[in-house]
Motif scaffolding. Structure first.
Motif, PDB file in Angstrom:
ATOM      1  N   SER A 269       0.821  -1.217   0.000  1.00  0.00           N
ATOM      2  CA  SER A 269       0.000   0.000   0.000  1.00  0.00           C
ATOM      3  C   SER A 269       0.855   1.267   0.000  1.00  0.00           C
ATOM      4  N   THR A 270       2.121   1.176   0.448  1.00  0.00           N
ATOM      5  CA  THR A 270       2.969   2.387   0.465  1.00  0.00           C
ATOM      6  C   THR A 270       3.375   2.805  -0.945  1.00  0.00           C
ATOM      7  N   LEU A 271       3.146   1.930  -1.925  1.00  0.00           N
ATOM      8  CA  LEU A 271       3.546   2.261  -3.299  1.00  0.00           C
ATOM      9  C   LEU A 271       2.429   2.933  -4.094  1.00  0.00           C
ATOM     10  N   PRO A 282      11.552   3.855   2.264  1.00  0.00           N
ATOM     11  CA  PRO A 282      10.921   3.297   1.055  1.00  0.00           C
ATOM     12  C   PRO A 282      10.813   1.769   1.157  1.00  0.00           C
ATOM     13  N   CYS A 283       9.670   1.222   0.712  1.00  0.00           N
ATOM     14  CA  CYS A 283       9.501  -0.240   0.756  1.00  0.00           C
ATOM     15  C   CYS A 283      10.405  -0.896  -0.284  1.00  0.00           C
ATOM     16  N   PRO A 284      11.163  -1.945   0.111  1.00  0.00           N
ATOM     17  CA  PRO A 284      12.067  -2.593  -0.853  1.00  0.00           C
ATOM     18  C   PRO A 284      11.331  -3.259  -2.022  1.00  0.00           C
ATOM     19  N   SER A 285      10.009  -3.535  -1.855  1.00  0.00           N
ATOM     20  CA  SER A 285       9.300  -4.201  -2.956  1.00  0.00           C
ATOM     21  C   SER A 285       9.023  -3.236  -4.115  1.00  0.00           C
ATOM     22  N   GLY A 286       9.345  -1.969  -3.931  1.00  0.00           N
ATOM     23  CA  GLY A 286       9.132  -0.996  -5.004  1.00  0.00           C
ATOM     24  C   GLY A 286      10.106  -1.151  -6.149  1.00  0.00           C
TER      25      GLY A 286
HETATM   26 ZN   LIG Z   1       6.026  -2.752   1.590  1.00  0.00          ZN
END
Ligand SMILES: [Zn+2]
Length: 472
Positions: A269-271, A282-286
């Motif tokens: 959801s942070t993306l 920043p979330c690493p999955s971005g």
């Molecule tokens: Zn994340």
């Protein structure tokens, strides 16, 4: 007769002679070409064999999963088939003797899927995400339970299910070219609906109104109640619903995550373009590919060791199923292992037996929740001791002759049929002379296929060698 076929027949003749006359000698020089012929024949056998949960009849159209235009356009299709789950158990039509998967229409599932748009949802309810080209909002579904697009069962002969995603700029026109039924799956467990409301909605469905009794069936009983076509759809649907349902938080940063790509990706959801990430790293999955954002299949090796004579196989009795149930040994592949490494390690750990000549046979998706069973045969020396005290996973492991196995396979209840009741039934076995001496899995499970194919003489090996190959 092709050269390859001739070579294979020659191999069988030579091998039979070789095993009978000199079973413990070194491999002959002809071995590499023989191995190649065997591998090719086994691969062909694997292709021709259809095993429960495998051989999906659907065109998954995976390249269209990122297109909300495509997904939103086919949801209302009058041909749509919806398979519902509740806590992993599928909705079935129940009769006195049998339960079969119940597919509902889009109209029937309306209370469960919420309002349009179903995919590519914008920040505000009822509004599409502005641009489906932004990766964070590709066919995103952050409102409502995840919907999994399973694929299209094509009924036309023109192959129009191969439409490129660009054609879905005008979805209605593109849909006219698609012949067949789209399949979807959804688990109702996480809906904000009480059980009573779910049951009430089911009573309003077409099958219920037509007099069918709808019931949730224990998922492990499905294989006893379905055919290969529906078994394969169930396997895909169950694994995907389970994966969506049990991964609600991002493994990279801990924020909520949501379904994307018709249920085939999870997004953090942070993306989202409207996320407020004040004070967050920043979330690493971005960036990059992440094995927690894409569906997983967990490979398991399952294997039979065949002895130097070819006439005995090694079977084990699991601690959980004590009694008279024996099956192939099995275990998860660990990081840093090949299939062959895992076969060798597992048989060594569970039975103290060293194997070599590992050969692939066939595979079986096992949707409980996301395993891929990879079936193998391997060669071993049955004159060496068997021991189960290394990892103590098995209550017993021993060599069984072809005659012993055939006796069980020919017995009316030798291949036990209901895995869900296995533990209970095994403990109830008595010394009744009408009972088989032991039991093996049915051929709906790959262990049963491995055992049966070997017992019926369909498995061949290169000449036996005393020199173990590999790392054990
Ligand atoms: Zn994340």
């Amino acid at each position: 007769m092709s050269g390859r076929r001739l070579k294979f027949i020659l191999y069988i003749v030579i091998t039979d002679y070789y095993v009978v006359t000199n079973p413990l000698s070194e491999s002959p020089a002809i071995l590499p070409s023989i191995r190649s012929a065997i591998a090719s024949t086994l691969a062909k056998m694997a292709e021709q064999r259809t095993i429960m949960f495998s051989g999906s009849p659907l065109n998954r159209l995976s390249w269209l999963r990122t297109s909300h235009s495509f997904l939103n356009a086919i949801v209302p299709s009058p041909k749509a088939h919806w398979l519902l789950f509740k806590s992993g158990n599928p909705l079935t039509v129940k009769t006195e003797t049998k339960s079969s998967l119940s597919y509902l229409s889009t109209k029937d599932v309306a209370p469960f899927i919420g309002e349009a748009p179903y995919f590519g949802q914008g920040k505000t309810s009822g509004i599409l995400a502005a641009d489906e080209q932004i990766s964070a909002t590709e066919a995103v579904r952050h409102r409502g339970a995840p919907i999994v697009f399973l694929g299209l069962h094509e009924t036309g002969s023109s192959g129009t299910g191969a439409l490129p995603s660009s054609e879905f700029a005008d979805a209605e026109k593109a849909l006219e070219k698609i012949e067949g039924a789209p399949y979807f799956a959804l688990d109702v467990t996480d809906l904000e609906l009480e059980d009573e409301a779910i049951e009430a909605a089911l009573k309003e469905t077409e099958p219920a109104k037509s007099g069918s009794t709808l019931a949730w069936l224990d998922s492990r009983s499905v294989m006893m109640n379905t055919d290969l076509f529906n078994g394969a759809i169930f396997a895909e649907a169950r694994s995907m619903c389970d994966w969506n349902s049990r991964n609600k938080f991002c493994a990279g940063c801990g924020a909520r995550q949501h379904s994307m790509w018709g249920g085939w990706k999870l997004g953090c959801s942070t993306l989202m373009p409207w996320a407020d990430n004040t004070g967050r790293k920043p979330c690493p999955s971005g960036k990059g590919l992440h094995n927690y954002t894409h569906p997983r299949s967990d490979p398991v090796v399952i294997m039979l060791a065949v002895d130097q004579s070819g006439e005995k196989i090694l079977l084990g009795q699991n601690n959980r199923f004590k009694g008279k149930f024996y099956s192939a040994l099995a275990g998860f592949i660990e990081p840093g292992e090949t299939f062959e490494d895992a076969v060798k390690r597992e048989i060594w750990e569970e039975a103290g037996v060293k194997v070599w000549d590992v050969q692939y046979h066939s595979g079986q998706p096992w949707p409980f929740p996301a395993s891929l069973m990879c079936g193998f045969y391997a060669r071993a020396d049955s004159t060496k001791p068997v021991r189960t005290d290394l990892d103590n996973e098995l209550a017993d492991a021993r060599w069984f002759s072809r005659e012993e196995v055939m006796t069980v396979l020919k017995h009316a209840t030798g291949s036990y049929l209901d895995l869900a009741k296995l533990a209970e039934a095994s403990s109830q076995l008595s010394n009744d002379p009408n009972e088989p001496p032991f039991r093996v899995p049915p051929t709906t499970a790959i262990a049963g296929v491995l055992i049966k194919d070997w017992a019926e003489g369909k498995v061949q090996f290169p000449p036996f060698s005393l020199t173990p190959k590999g790392n054990l």
